[in-house]
Design an enzyme around this catalytic site. Structure first.
Site, PDB file in Angstrom:
ATOM      1  N   ARG A  57       0.820  -1.219   0.000  1.00  0.00           N
ATOM      2  CA  ARG A  57       0.000   0.000   0.000  1.00  0.00           C
ATOM      3  C   ARG A  57       0.850   1.263   0.000  1.00  0.00           C
ATOM      4  O   ARG A  57       0.342   2.359   0.114  1.00  0.00           O
ATOM      5  CB  ARG A  57      -0.995  -0.005   1.146  1.00  0.00           C
ATOM      6  CG  ARG A  57      -0.436  -0.240   2.518  1.00  0.00           C
ATOM      7  CD  ARG A  57      -1.612  -0.274   3.498  1.00  0.00           C
ATOM      8  NE  ARG A  57      -1.280  -0.995   4.705  1.00  0.00           N
ATOM      9  CZ  ARG A  57      -2.173  -1.641   5.444  1.00  0.00           C
ATOM     10  NH1 ARG A  57      -3.431  -1.678   5.083  1.00  0.00           N
ATOM     11  NH2 ARG A  57      -1.812  -2.251   6.548  1.00  0.00           N
ATOM     12  N   GLU A 232      18.228 -19.290  19.881  1.00  0.00           N
ATOM     13  CA  GLU A 232      18.398 -17.936  19.363  1.00  0.00           C
ATOM     14  C   GLU A 232      18.980 -17.069  20.479  1.00  0.00           C
ATOM     15  O   GLU A 232      18.521 -17.155  21.626  1.00  0.00           O
ATOM     16  CB  GLU A 232      17.058 -17.357  18.922  1.00  0.00           C
ATOM     17  CG  GLU A 232      16.457 -18.083  17.735  1.00  0.00           C
ATOM     18  CD  GLU A 232      15.148 -17.438  17.318  1.00  0.00           C
ATOM     19  OE1 GLU A 232      15.142 -16.709  16.324  1.00  0.00           O
ATOM     20  OE2 GLU A 232      14.146 -17.636  18.017  1.00  0.00           O
ATOM     21  N   ASP A 251       5.762 -20.895  17.650  1.00  0.00           N
ATOM     22  CA  ASP A 251       6.608 -20.259  16.651  1.00  0.00           C
ATOM     23  C   ASP A 251       7.611 -21.244  16.041  1.00  0.00           C
ATOM     24  O   ASP A 251       7.946 -21.136  14.868  1.00  0.00           O
ATOM     25  CB  ASP A 251       7.365 -19.100  17.326  1.00  0.00           C
ATOM     26  CG  ASP A 251       7.930 -18.116  16.317  1.00  0.00           C
ATOM     27  OD1 ASP A 251       7.257 -17.878  15.299  1.00  0.00           O
ATOM     28  OD2 ASP A 251       9.026 -17.584  16.544  1.00  0.00           O
ATOM     29  N   HIS A 256       9.736 -25.757  12.438  1.00  0.00           N
ATOM     30  CA  HIS A 256      11.164 -26.065  12.296  1.00  0.00           C
ATOM     31  C   HIS A 256      11.600 -27.355  12.976  1.00  0.00           C
ATOM     32  O   HIS A 256      12.207 -28.227  12.365  1.00  0.00           O
ATOM     33  CB  HIS A 256      12.003 -24.941  12.888  1.00  0.00           C
ATOM     34  CG  HIS A 256      11.806 -23.626  12.217  1.00  0.00           C
ATOM     35  ND1 HIS A 256      11.470 -23.511  10.890  1.00  0.00           N
ATOM     36  CD2 HIS A 256      11.907 -22.366  12.684  1.00  0.00           C
ATOM     37  CE1 HIS A 256      11.378 -22.234  10.588  1.00  0.00           C
ATOM     38  NE2 HIS A 256      11.631 -21.524  11.646  1.00  0.00           N
TER      39      HIS A 256
HETATM   40  N1  LIG Z   1      10.442 -10.844   8.311  1.00  0.00           N
HETATM   41  C1  LIG Z   1      10.912 -12.058   8.426  1.00  0.00           C
HETATM   42  O1  LIG Z   1      12.112 -12.298   8.563  1.00  0.00           O
HETATM   43  C2  LIG Z   1       9.974 -13.235   8.366  1.00  0.00           C
HETATM   44  C3  LIG Z   1      10.491 -14.506   8.650  1.00  0.00           C
HETATM   45  C4  LIG Z   1       9.635 -15.616   8.549  1.00  0.00           C
HETATM   46  C5  LIG Z   1       8.322 -15.438   8.189  1.00  0.00           C
HETATM   47  N2  LIG Z   1       7.837 -14.182   7.943  1.00  0.00           N
HETATM   48  C6  LIG Z   1       6.448 -14.045   7.520  1.00  0.00           C
HETATM   49  O2  LIG Z   1       6.416 -13.335   6.294  1.00  0.00           O
HETATM   50  C7  LIG Z   1       5.258 -12.518   6.222  1.00  0.00           C
HETATM   51  C8  LIG Z   1       5.681 -11.085   5.997  1.00  0.00           C
HETATM   52  O3  LIG Z   1       6.509 -10.683   7.063  1.00  0.00           O
HETATM   53  P1  LIG Z   1       7.179  -9.218   7.102  1.00  0.00           P
HETATM   54  O4  LIG Z   1       8.035  -9.222   8.317  1.00  0.00           O
HETATM   55  O5  LIG Z   1       7.751  -8.862   5.811  1.00  0.00           O
HETATM   56  O6  LIG Z   1       5.866  -8.319   7.401  1.00  0.00           O
HETATM   57  P2  LIG Z   1       5.739  -6.748   7.208  1.00  0.00           P
HETATM   58  O7  LIG Z   1       7.067  -6.095   7.342  1.00  0.00           O
HETATM   59  O8  LIG Z   1       4.622  -6.314   8.108  1.00  0.00           O
HETATM   60  O9  LIG Z   1       5.275  -6.607   5.679  1.00  0.00           O
HETATM   61  C9  LIG Z   1       3.946  -6.778   5.253  1.00  0.00           C
HETATM   62  C10 LIG Z   1       3.643  -5.672   4.264  1.00  0.00           C
HETATM   63  O10 LIG Z   1       2.310  -5.873   3.760  1.00  0.00           O
HETATM   64  C11 LIG Z   1       1.627  -4.608   3.816  1.00  0.00           C
HETATM   65  N3  LIG Z   1       0.175  -4.774   3.965  1.00  0.00           N
HETATM   66  C12 LIG Z   1      -0.480  -5.302   5.014  1.00  0.00           C
HETATM   67  N4  LIG Z   1      -1.813  -5.262   4.777  1.00  0.00           N
HETATM   68  C13 LIG Z   1      -1.998  -4.690   3.562  1.00  0.00           C
HETATM   69  C14 LIG Z   1      -3.128  -4.372   2.768  1.00  0.00           C
HETATM   70  N5  LIG Z   1      -4.382  -4.638   3.168  1.00  0.00           N
HETATM   71  N6  LIG Z   1      -2.951  -3.800   1.570  1.00  0.00           N
HETATM   72  C15 LIG Z   1      -1.693  -3.521   1.129  1.00  0.00           C
HETATM   73  N7  LIG Z   1      -0.568  -3.788   1.827  1.00  0.00           N
HETATM   74  C16 LIG Z   1      -0.717  -4.371   3.043  1.00  0.00           C
HETATM   75  C17 LIG Z   1       2.203  -3.975   5.047  1.00  0.00           C
HETATM   76  O11 LIG Z   1       1.922  -2.606   5.055  1.00  0.00           O
HETATM   77  P3  LIG Z   1       1.803  -1.851   6.488  1.00  0.00           P
HETATM   78  O12 LIG Z   1       3.181  -1.841   7.045  1.00  0.00           O
HETATM   79  O13 LIG Z   1       1.305  -0.515   6.101  1.00  0.00           O
HETATM   80  O14 LIG Z   1       0.840  -2.641   7.306  1.00  0.00           O
HETATM   81  C18 LIG Z   1       3.684  -4.295   4.916  1.00  0.00           C
HETATM   82  O15 LIG Z   1       4.363  -3.399   4.088  1.00  0.00           O
HETATM   83  C19 LIG Z   1       4.500 -12.772   7.529  1.00  0.00           C
HETATM   84  O16 LIG Z   1       3.574 -13.808   7.316  1.00  0.00           O
HETATM   85  C20 LIG Z   1       5.585 -13.241   8.475  1.00  0.00           C
HETATM   86  O17 LIG Z   1       5.058 -14.064   9.495  1.00  0.00           O
HETATM   87  C21 LIG Z   1       8.645 -13.086   8.019  1.00  0.00           C
END
Ligand SMILES: NC(=O)c1ccc[n+]([C@@H]2O[C@H](COP(=O)([O-])OP(=O)(O)OC[C@H]3O[C@@H](n4cnc5c(N)ncnc54)[C@H](OP(=O)(O)O)[C@@H]3O)[C@@H](O)[C@H]2O)c1
Length: 515
Positions: A57, A232, A251, A256
């Site tokens: 977004r 961790e 988690d 894992h």
């Molecule tokens: N980060 C990691 O290392 C990691 C590791 C393992 C698994 N995961 C999984 O990967 C997924 C993503 O993680 P992330 O850390 O990248 O999350 P994040 O940083 O919150 O990224 C999600 C993105 O999607 C956007 N979004 C949410 N709702 C939306 C909507 N209705 N319309 C348009 N955009 C929208 C968010 O915008 P806003 O910020 O404005 O809400 C944000 O930019 C999750 O399921 C998480 O559990 C992540």
């Protein structure tokens, strides 16, 4: 499939496709997905006809989004950064602002994708990557289904990569699977666990099944017990609010740790095909005896860290003082389990699992302790007891395999000391910079689901931990916090092995020697 390849450079490039990233403005995209695509393009594994379409977004056009990715890429790929490779990839990256909950936006997405597909020659093959909160998975795939973007024909494929967590208990995992199946067949769904992209995890199978000497020892006759540690040293960082809802058990264990256990304990599959491999992992999970409520009290341990000092001297705050965390939180940051298996190979062999945050080191290993040899031969010597032999499969850091066994200490009397034979991947094969996502993304593009999780595997994982979650839920912890940051967890975790006359392995992390 990629599993048996020792070097990516020998592999063929993926077929033409567009990778559509939902959540392109988020942390995962910048830290893992775009760097993984960089590494794949560096290894010449992305096709010429390739494009990325980032969706979020945030208010960007293509150039704005490219600038955002360009600002971060060097930090995430390090010294292998190559401007020409990056330029190649960058030119293929597009962006579209979207509200993922708005139906009309998906009509616009269809149009945009058709244009990219025609310009890039990607042949209608779409890989949708859900880098978004799990609560959106079902809603987004419903919208994709409504506009026909999940419909495959004989000429093109549509695949969806789903990020963990796959539910927060058995009921929600089943509900999520049902939501996904509303619009897709199971073979279109790729549930990712980046642990499975790690070389050593795949190498567990190579080690077991490509080396004749190991398999005859791999059973209850020779193995005393198995320990799986996923430790961790980091805390919850900025993810306190998420972690409050999850906890260490949810988690880490159903995904894992149980996957690692599955690979260690599985029977040899007939082939490395996805179905054969997943069937064997599922059989292992089926054989795990669910804990009764009474057993949960003795075979499951939970903990939460308090303030403490890390080995590098850093003073860290308690979990309860972290941002987004309830000051009286009951969420566990440590979980340990003792599991047993009802099958011919493993009957009577305990599998001890432990995982936690703010532990002494960032470290993952599987330790297989063999049964002690009889001491008869040494009865007239100073040797009173023989130390058990131990095989350690080190997943991170310094992926490798270590064998410790007894050797004679030089000198006139008979003394035996424990010695190590240690193999680090990096010493033999060099250090291939990777995020853990490369193999998995590449496999998905190739249609190889071997290292992805099947709906059944997910549900079986939750079935195993559900009995523990139920008891923990009914009996809130009274003693939290019960371990100091920088230690190996609560004393009760030590009792889990001690009560069986065993000990957790003392972990020392060897350094790779370099080539
Ligand atoms: N980060 C990691 O290392 C990691 C590791 C393992 C698994 N995961 C999984 O990967 C997924 C993503 O993680 P992330 O850390 O990248 O999350 P994040 O940083 O919150 O990224 C999600 C993105 O999607 C956007 N979004 C949410 N709702 C939306 C909507 N209705 N319309 C348009 N955009 C929208 C968010 O915008 P806003 O910020 O404005 O809400 C944000 O930019 C999750 O399921 C998480 O559990 C992540």
């Amino acid at each position: 499939m990629s599993l048996m390849q020792t070097d990516f450079t020998e592999a063929s490039s993926a077929p033409p496709n567009v990778m559509i990233i939902f959540g392109a403005g988020g942390d995962l995209t910048a830290r893992k997905l775009i760097p993984a695509l960089f590494h794949l393009s560096n290894a010449r594994l992305l096709p010429e006809s390739f494009a990325v379409l980032g969706l979020d977004r945030l208010d960007f056009d293509d150039d704005g989004f490219r600038d955002r990715m360009a600002e971060q890429i060097k930090a995430h790929v390090g010294e292998v950064f190559d401007q020409a490779i990056w330029d190649w990839l960058l030119a293929r990256i597009h962006y579209m602002k979207i509200d993922m909950l708005s139906g009309p936006d998906y009509e616009l997405l269809c149009e945009r994708l058709s244009r990219i597909d025609a310009e890039r020659g990607t042949e209608g093959n779409y890989l949708f990557y859900m880098a978004i909160p799990p609560s959106l998975f079902g809603k987004v795939t419903d919208h994709l289904g409504e506009v026909g973007l999940l419909h495959e024909t004989e000429d093109d494929w549509r695949r969806v990569i789903i990020e963990k967590p796959f539910g927060r208990d058995l009921d929600s995992a089943i509900a999520l699977n049902n939501e996904l199946h509303r619009n897709m067949d199971e073979d279109q769904i790729y549930r990712i666990d980046h642990y499975l992209g790690k070389e050593t995890v795949q190498n567990i199978m190579v080690f077991r099944f490509a080396n004749g000497f190991i398999e005859p020892l791999w059973n209850r006759q020779h193995i005393d017990h198995v320990q799986i540690t996923v430790a961790e040293s980091v805390g919850v960082e900025h993810r306190g609010a998420y972690y409050e809802e999850a906890g260490a058990m949810r988690d880490m264990i159903p995904n894992h740790l149980l996957v690692l256990l599955g690979f260690v304990a599985m029977e040899p599959p007939n082939s490395f095909e996805a179905t054969a491999l997943r069937d064997e992992v599922n059989k292992v999970l089926d054989a795990i005896q669910p804990l009764t409520p009474e057993q949960v009290l003795t075979c499951a341990v939970r903990g939460q860290y308090g303030a403490g000092s890390m080995p590098n001297g850093e003073q860290v705050q308690a979990y309860r003082s972290s941002q987004g965390v309830d000051p009286n939180s009951h969420t566990e940051t440590f979980a340990a389990l003792k599991l047993g298996m009802d099958n011919w190979r493993w009957a009577g062999v305990p599998f001890y699992l432990r995982t936690g945050k703010r532990l002494t080191a960032q470290y993952t290993e599987i330790a297989i302790q063999f049964k002690r040899a009889p001491t008869i031969m040494f009865k007239d010597t100073e040797v009173e007891e023989l130390e058990p032999d131990m095989l350690v499969l080190r997943i991170q850091p310094n992926e490798g395999i270590q064998m410790s066994f007894g050797a004679k200490v030089p000198g006139p009397t008979m003394k035996i000391g424990a010695v190590n034979m240690d193999f680090c991947y990096e010493d033999y094969f060099g250090n291939k910079p990777a995020t853990g996502y490369e193999t998995l993304i590449y496999d998905c593009m190739k249609g190889d689901a071997t290292l992805y999780k099947h709906a059944d595997t997910v549900e079986k994982g939750w079935e195993i931990v559900q009995s523990v979650l139920d008891v923990w839920n009914a009996l809130p912890p009274r003693e939290f916090p019960n371990y100091a940051a920088g230690t190996w967890g609560p004393p009760a975790a030590g009792d889990l092995t001690k009560n069986d006359g065993r000990l957790w392995r003392r972990i020392e992390i060897p350094k790779a020697r370099g080539r």
